[in-house]
Design a protein around this motif. Structure first.
Motif, short mmCIF file in Angstrom:
data_model
loop_
_atom_site.label_atom_id
_atom_site.label_comp_id
_atom_site.label_asym_id
_atom_site.label_seq_id
_atom_site.Cartn_x
_atom_site.Cartn_y
_atom_site.Cartn_z
N TYR A 164 0.44 -3.09 -2.99
CA TYR A 164 -0.24 -3.24 -1.71
C TYR A 164 0.04 -2.00 -0.85
CZ TYR A 164 -0.77 -8.19 -2.91
OH TYR A 164 -1.09 -9.37 -3.54
N THR A 165 -1.00 -1.33 -0.38
CA THR A 165 -0.83 -0.13 0.42
C THR A 165 -1.43 -0.32 1.81
OG1 THR A 165 -2.90 0.90 -0.29
CG2 THR A 165 -0.96 1.30 -1.65
N SER A 166 -1.08 0.57 2.71
CA SER A 166 -1.53 0.45 4.10
C SER A 166 -2.98 0.88 4.29
CB SER A 166 -0.63 1.28 5.01
OG SER A 166 -0.55 2.62 4.54
N ASP A 167 -3.53 1.62 3.33
CA ASP A 167 -4.90 2.13 3.53
C ASP A 167 -5.91 1.59 2.53
OD1 ASP A 167 -3.93 3.42 1.35
OD2 ASP A 167 -4.61 5.41 1.93
N GLU A 168 -5.54 0.55 1.80
CA GLU A 168 -6.46 -0.04 0.82
C GLU A 168 -6.89 -1.44 1.27
OE1 GLU A 168 -7.85 1.03 -2.01
OE2 GLU A 168 -6.94 3.02 -1.95
N GLN A 169 -8.15 -1.75 1.06
CA GLN A 169 -8.66 -3.07 1.41
C GLN A 169 -8.14 -4.13 0.45
OE1 GLN A 169 -10.49 -3.72 4.21
NE2 GLN A 169 -10.01 -1.58 4.66
N LYS A 170 -7.87 -3.73 -0.78
CA LYS A 170 -7.34 -4.68 -1.76
C LYS A 170 -6.18 -4.04 -2.51
CE LYS A 170 -10.57 -3.44 -5.47
NZ LYS A 170 -11.53 -3.97 -6.46
N SER A 171 -5.40 -4.87 -3.19
CA SER A 171 -4.25 -4.35 -3.92
C SER A 171 -4.70 -3.60 -5.17
CB SER A 171 -3.34 -5.51 -4.31
OG SER A 171 -4.02 -6.41 -5.15
N ILE A 172 -3.81 -2.75 -5.68
CA ILE A 172 -4.05 -2.02 -6.93
C ILE A 172 -3.26 -2.73 -8.02
CG2 ILE A 172 -3.76 0.19 -8.11
CD1 ILE A 172 -3.80 1.45 -5.22
#
Length: 246
Positions: A164-172
Motif C-alpha cells: 500500500y503506497t501513499s500515491d496509489e489508488q489501489k494496492s500493488i
C-alpha cells in the motif's frame, strides 16, 4: 547496453548446452560458467557477482528451489525446468521468470529482456544513492519500481503480499513472501504482525494496540509488541518512558 553476467546450472548436458548457446548468441549476455550442480556454482556466483542464473529445479543433493533461497538478492533467477508444477513455488522465491523445456530462443529472449530491465533499474538506484531507495516487484506480468518512501504498509496474504503506497489508488500485489520483502526494506520499516510491515515514518496515529492508516487498522501482535514499544519509547516526547502503552 548493460552486459549481464550469467551462469547455467542444469544436470542435463543437452539442456545446459542449449541455454549456454542462447547466452553466447545474445549480444547483451556473457556466459561465465555452466555447472551440473548447484554446489559447483556457488563460488562463481559470489565472487563474479553474477547477474542472472538459469537454474534447473530437479537436481540431486541441492534442488533449484532450495538453492534459490541462498543466492544473493542481487542475482536474479530464471528457472528452466521440464515441470510446470513448481511454478508457484518458483515465484515465491522471487524468480524473474519460469521457462518450461523445451525452451525456444524467443522465450529465452523474452525472459532475458526482463532481466536486463531489472538490472538497469537496480543499478540506477544504486548509482543514485541509497540502495534501499527503491524496490522492484513483479505485478501482473510487469516489473514495478516503488520508492520505499512512498510505502505506507505491507500486508502478507499467504503466497502474496499487498503493498500500500501513499500515491496509489489501489494496492500493488506481488507473488513474494514477507521475509524476502522485509530483508529488502530500509530500517525505517518494522514488522508489527506476522501479516504486516509498516513504514514508521508514515505512522500518524497509534491507538489501542493498533496503527491507523486512514480507514485501515494494523494490529500489533504480542510477538512484535516489545520491539514496537521500544521504537515508540525512543521517540516519545515525555519525561516518563513508562507512559508507553499499546
Amino acid at each position: 547496453m548493460t552486459i549481464l553476467k550469467c551462469c547455467v546450472i542444469d544436470d542435463e548436458p543437452l539442456a545446459s548446452q542449449l541455454i549456454s548457446s542462447y547466452i553466447e548468441k545474445t549480444p547483451f549476455m556473457q556466459l561465465v560458467g555452466a555447472y551440473s550442480s548447484a554446489q559447483e556454482s556457488i563460488k562463481t556466483i559470489l565472487e563474479d557477482q553474477i547477474d542472472v542464473v538459469f537454474l534447473d529445479i530437479e537436481m540431486p543433493q541441492l534442488n533449484g528451489l532450495e538453492f534459490a533461497k541462498i543466492i544473493p538478492p542481487s542475482t536474479r533467477i530464471i528457472f528452466t525446468t521440464a515441470y510446470d508444477r513448481y511454478a508457484i513455488q518458483g515465484f515465491k522465491v522471487d524468480a524473474l521468470d519460469y521457462l518450461l523445456k523445451p525452451i525456444s530462443y524467443d522465450e529465452f529472449l523474452n525472459a532475458t529482456n526482463k532481466a536486463q530491465r531489472w538490472v538497469d533499474i537496480h543499478r540506477n538506484s544504486l548509482n543514485n544513492g541509497n540502495p534501499h531507495e527503491y524496490i522492484i516487484v513483479k505485478s501482473e506480468y510487469r516489473l514495478v519500481q516503488i520508492p520505499t518512501a512512498d510505502i505506507l504498509f505491507i500486508e502478507g496474504l499467504k503466497d502474496y503480499v499487498k503493498i500500500y503506497t501513499s500515491d496509489e489508488q489501489k494496492s500493488i500485489m506481488t507473488l513474494m513472501n514477507m521475509k524476502t520483502l522485509e530483508q529488502a526494506l530500509p530500517s525505517t520499516f518494522l514488522r508489527v504482525h506476522r501479516s504486516f510491515i509498516v513504514n514508521t515514518s508514515k505512522i500518524k496515529i497509534i491507538e489501542r494496540n493498533r496503527i491507523i492508516f486512514g480507514n485501515k487498522y494494523i494490529p500489533i501482535s504480542d510477538t512484535y509488541k516489545q520491539t514496537f514499544s521500544d521504537y515508540v519509547a525512543s521517540r516519545l516526547l515525555s519525561q516518563n518512558r513508562e507512559e508507553v502503552t499499546l
